[in-house]
Design an enzyme around this catalytic site. Sequence first.
Site, mmCIF file in Angstrom:
data_model
loop_
_atom_site.group_PDB
_atom_site.id
_atom_site.type_symbol
_atom_site.label_atom_id
_atom_site.label_comp_id
_atom_site.label_asym_id
_atom_site.label_seq_id
_atom_site.Cartn_x
_atom_site.Cartn_y
_atom_site.Cartn_z
ATOM 1 N N ARG A 21 -11.224 45.840 -43.407
ATOM 2 C CA ARG A 21 -10.616 45.915 -42.070
ATOM 3 C C ARG A 21 -9.101 45.801 -42.161
ATOM 4 O O ARG A 21 -8.380 46.502 -41.455
ATOM 5 C CB ARG A 21 -11.167 44.827 -41.156
ATOM 6 C CG ARG A 21 -12.608 45.048 -40.769
ATOM 7 C CD ARG A 21 -13.140 43.915 -39.921
ATOM 8 N NE ARG A 21 -13.033 42.661 -40.661
ATOM 9 C CZ ARG A 21 -12.937 41.453 -40.118
ATOM 10 N NH1 ARG A 21 -12.944 41.309 -38.806
ATOM 11 N NH2 ARG A 21 -12.862 40.380 -40.862
ATOM 12 N N ASN A 39 -16.151 44.131 -37.777
ATOM 13 C CA ASN A 39 -17.408 44.034 -38.508
ATOM 14 C C ASN A 39 -18.571 44.099 -37.527
ATOM 15 O O ASN A 39 -18.512 43.512 -36.444
ATOM 16 C CB ASN A 39 -17.497 42.707 -39.270
ATOM 17 C CG ASN A 39 -16.657 42.696 -40.531
ATOM 18 O OD1 ASN A 39 -16.291 43.726 -41.066
ATOM 19 N ND2 ASN A 39 -16.346 41.504 -41.008
#
Length: 93
Positions: A21, A39
Amino acid sequence: MGDEVRMTAWVRGAVQQVGFRWWTRSRALELGLLGYASNLGDGRVQVVAVGGREQCERLLELLRHGDTPGRVDGVTEIWGGSPDDGYQGFAIR
């Protein structure tokens, strides 16, 4: 900005707990995109990017074939939705 688009991508593979990320955020900011990377409970990462079509396509290409952390097994994307969701910057969620 009338030329803005919204792209949502779901990235499969070993992409959680490896800095994926944060890597995605860095690439998105370099491209001048707004949005977030998050997520999901099933192990995927969802990426929402808002900006120029060319920049969103470049991010998608990087997600698929870039030197990402972890391992990307596949990316599915959709285009559409409102590009004006009030995003400020590119967040990690």
